[in-house]
Structures are given as C-alpha cells and as structure tokens.
Write an enzyme that holds these catalytic residues in place. Sequence first.
Site, PDB file in Angstrom:
ATOM      1  N   ARG A 282       0.910  -1.169  -0.024  1.00 11.98           N
ATOM      2  CA  ARG A 282       0.052   0.014  -0.092  1.00 11.98           C
ATOM      3  C   ARG A 282       0.869   1.277   0.005  1.00 11.98           C
ATOM      4  O   ARG A 282       0.545   2.339  -0.499  1.00 11.98           O
ATOM      5  CB  ARG A 282      -1.124   0.030   1.086  1.00 11.98           C
ATOM      6  CG  ARG A 282      -1.780   1.384   1.237  1.00 11.98           C
ATOM      7  CD  ARG A 282      -2.993   1.168   2.247  1.00 11.98           C
ATOM      8  NE  ARG A 282      -2.725   0.705   3.483  1.00 11.98           N
ATOM      9  CZ  ARG A 282      -2.159   1.399   4.476  1.00 11.98           C
ATOM     10  NH1 ARG A 282      -1.710   2.654   4.235  1.00 11.98           N
ATOM     11  NH2 ARG A 282      -1.657   0.840   5.652  1.00 11.98           N
TER      12      ARG A 282
ATOM     13  N   TYR B 299     -16.824  15.605 -16.973  1.00 13.91           N
ATOM     14  CA  TYR B 299     -17.253  14.425 -16.944  1.00 13.91           C
ATOM     15  C   TYR B 299     -18.280  14.205 -15.748  1.00 13.91           C
ATOM     16  O   TYR B 299     -18.016  15.197 -14.792  1.00 13.91           O
ATOM     17  CB  TYR B 299     -16.123  13.416 -16.578  1.00 13.91           C
ATOM     18  CG  TYR B 299     -16.624  12.070 -16.042  1.00 13.91           C
ATOM     19  CD1 TYR B 299     -17.365  11.336 -16.717  1.00 13.91           C
ATOM     20  CD2 TYR B 299     -16.111  11.689 -14.725  1.00 13.91           C
ATOM     21  CE1 TYR B 299     -17.663  10.206 -16.289  1.00 13.91           C
ATOM     22  CE2 TYR B 299     -16.162  10.330 -14.249  1.00 13.91           C
ATOM     23  CZ  TYR B 299     -17.113   9.631 -14.912  1.00 13.91           C
ATOM     24  OH  TYR B 299     -17.447   8.426 -14.526  1.00 13.91           O
TER      25      TYR B 299
ATOM     26  N   ASP C 236      -7.169  17.930 -16.151  1.00 13.89           N
ATOM     27  CA  ASP C 236      -7.440  16.712 -16.586  1.00 13.89           C
ATOM     28  C   ASP C 236      -6.831  16.524 -17.958  1.00 13.89           C
ATOM     29  O   ASP C 236      -7.499  17.089 -18.983  1.00 13.89           O
ATOM     30  CB  ASP C 236      -8.935  16.467 -16.482  1.00 13.89           C
ATOM     31  CG  ASP C 236      -9.346  14.909 -16.661  1.00 13.89           C
ATOM     32  OD1 ASP C 236      -8.528  14.376 -17.375  1.00 13.89           O
ATOM     33  OD2 ASP C 236     -10.196  14.554 -16.168  1.00 13.89           O
TER      34      ASP C 236
ATOM     35  N   LYS D 213      -8.157   5.032 -19.673  1.00  9.66           N
ATOM     36  CA  LYS D 213      -8.578   5.461 -21.007  1.00  9.66           C
ATOM     37  C   LYS D 213      -7.264   5.300 -22.002  1.00  9.66           C
ATOM     38  O   LYS D 213      -6.775   4.134 -21.894  1.00  9.66           O
ATOM     39  CB  LYS D 213      -8.670   6.859 -21.105  1.00  9.66           C
ATOM     40  CG  LYS D 213      -9.910   7.211 -20.075  1.00  9.66           C
ATOM     41  CD  LYS D 213     -11.275   6.112 -20.083  1.00  9.66           C
ATOM     42  CE  LYS D 213     -12.470   6.854 -19.326  1.00  9.66           C
ATOM     43  NZ  LYS D 213     -12.104   6.689 -17.869  1.00  9.66           N
TER      44      LYS D 213
END
Length: 383
Positions: free
Chosen positions: A52, A104, A176, A201
Amino acid sequence: MGNKLRYSFETYAVSGARKGDKSTGAISYPLYLSATFKHNGLNESTGYDYSRLQNPTREEAEKTIALLENGKEALAFSCGMAALTACVHLFKSGDHVILSEDLYGGTFRLFDEVYSVYNIEASFIDTSDINKVKDAIRSNTRGIIIETPSNPLMRVTDIKAISDICKAKNIISIVDNTFLTPYYQRPLELGADIVVHSGTKYLGGHNDVLAGFAISNNEEIIEKLRFMQKSTGAILSPFDSWLLLRGVKTLHIRMDRIQENAIKIAKWLECNKNVEKVYYVGLNNHKGYEVNKEQSSGFGGMISFRVKDKKYVENLLSNLKVISFAESLGGVETLITYPFTQTHSEMPEEIKRKLGIDEYLIRLSIGIENIDDLINDLKSVLE
C-alpha cells in the site's frame, strides 16, 4: 518544470523509467505481487515495506508517467476518480473551487454531492472564457480544475492563461489531461500545478485496466498527495500497474492512428445531411482550434456530434456493427456513447440542457480499426 529529458517521448514510453529490471535483465518490468517485504534487520529496509505504501511495479508505472508528463513525480491510483479525490483533499472546509462546467459527470457528482457536505464550495463555469474565470474568483478560491478538451463538448481552455491566474492569486491549478495524453499535451510545461489522468483510457489503451494518476512538479503538493494515497489506500494494484506499463509502450502509435481516423470521421460527419453539428478540436472551424494548436501537438480521438432527428439516436446505438455502444473511451476499439443517459446522467437536467447535453448529442471515442469499415458502419445508420 521536470527534468530535461535526454531521450524522446516515444523512447521513454517503450523503455519505461528503468529500461526493464536491472537485477535480472528482464525487458518487461516484473510483476511484484508481494503484499509485504522482508527486512534484513532493524532499520534496514530495502525501500519497500508494504505494497500500500509502495510496490516496485507501481513505482515503475509512476516513474514512467512522470517522465512522459515531464513531472517530478506521479502517483498511481485505483482509478481516475481516486486520483481526483486525492487532489480534493488539498482543500479544506470553507474553500471555493472553480471547475469547467462541461466536464465528466462523475467529477460534477464528486463536488456537487460528495464534498459539498464538507462545505467545499464549487462553481461550474465556462473555463474556455478567461474573463468568466476571473469573475468567478472569490477571496476563498483555492483551486481551479479544468478539462481541455472538455467532456463531451470539446471546449478548449487556455492552460497557460489559467495557470498564470492561479500563480498570481496562490490558487492550485489542476488539469485533466485524459483526452490528449502527454503525447499531445503536457500541462505542467504550461504552468499547471497538477495533471490528473484516468489511466483507464488512453494510457492503458485496451479497456482492460482501471487506473488513475496525479502528477506534479511541486514538492509540497507531491508530499500531500502521497500522504493521501497511503492513508486512503486507493492505490493502483501491481497487476494493473503492469498492464498500464504494457499499454503505454504503444501510446504514441495508437494516438497517431486514432487521430488519423478521427480527422477523417469528423470531416465525414460534417458533410452528412443528418448531422447538425460536429465537435472535434481538429476541425479548423472549432471554436478552440487555435488555442489547442498553440498548447498541444495534436487533436486526439474524441468526437461529439448532434443529429437533426432523435430517430437516428436509437438507430446509431442499436444497429452499428463495427462500433460498440459502451461507456468509457480511449481504447483501441471505437465506442459510441450517449452522454444524456450515460456519462452525464447524474447532472441535473436543467444544467445538461443549458450546456447542450441533450437527447440529440452523441459521443464517439475513435479507435484504430480500418477507417473504411468505421465510416461504412456510420453510413449504414445515418444515411
């Protein structure tokens, strides 16, 4: 600015940050599935303690993306929304954030529903209009978050102009960069404080991995984001990191083919009698064409268009054979999406209609298939 790159973008995309594994000579960087790592003795760490906190495969993905964005460090998250959520933790109760209004739907939901209860105020405006951005700034404004090109109407915001405004007023600028990727656009070089990606993406590129990234050159921001990453635990898994690294190797090749197809499809749609308007930044009549050319080296593969009659919507979504009706974008396959009921379904209807995200709007994510097959597929349902 990040470090001056010795090699080209394409070379770093293929070789990665470390050019394979130094200890074994493996060309494909190894997949380290271990959750924990052995210590040789008290205060003797190998640099890896618990996955982690850090994992060698994730670290390679982070260093590679940082190189490609020309940033000091990148942090890899479980998805794009997790990366953006970590960025939101840079703000506190009472702060005000400005966001692109055409963005978005998940980002809209994050600020409108999730963080509003913590008294983080959000204003959604047309950030492609710099005067509107200036007018929206308040004494408690601490961040400006933009998508450029925006989703789904492909508005283009001047990254340098936004960054200059933010620096003058001690505001964090977040861009973004999912649609254009670092191959076509590098916001940090234009002054942005943070770049975020849905790595799901184009970076991954094959619709087989969920990933998110936040990249910065600001050491204080990097430390805060890394603290949030390890504290909230929304980290990219080793296997997904490995898939992401594999996808990035062909990013430049995929983007060039995708853009080649997109330009041809956008021009074909412009000439179709049943299409009212085409939104693609690669068309020279697009409102943001010149700004995009100034700050980017390409136009990408995202197209939205409006049909003149709603009957073509059902025909498009039900009868295409090559193009798939599916959410998401950025893979090698061409996908068609209906923003009104899919990606932007949770936006209030009055806002959607104000923006033009209505029953007539269709979005295409162009893939790498044969261009004639793609155009003939569209022709079969639009003519």
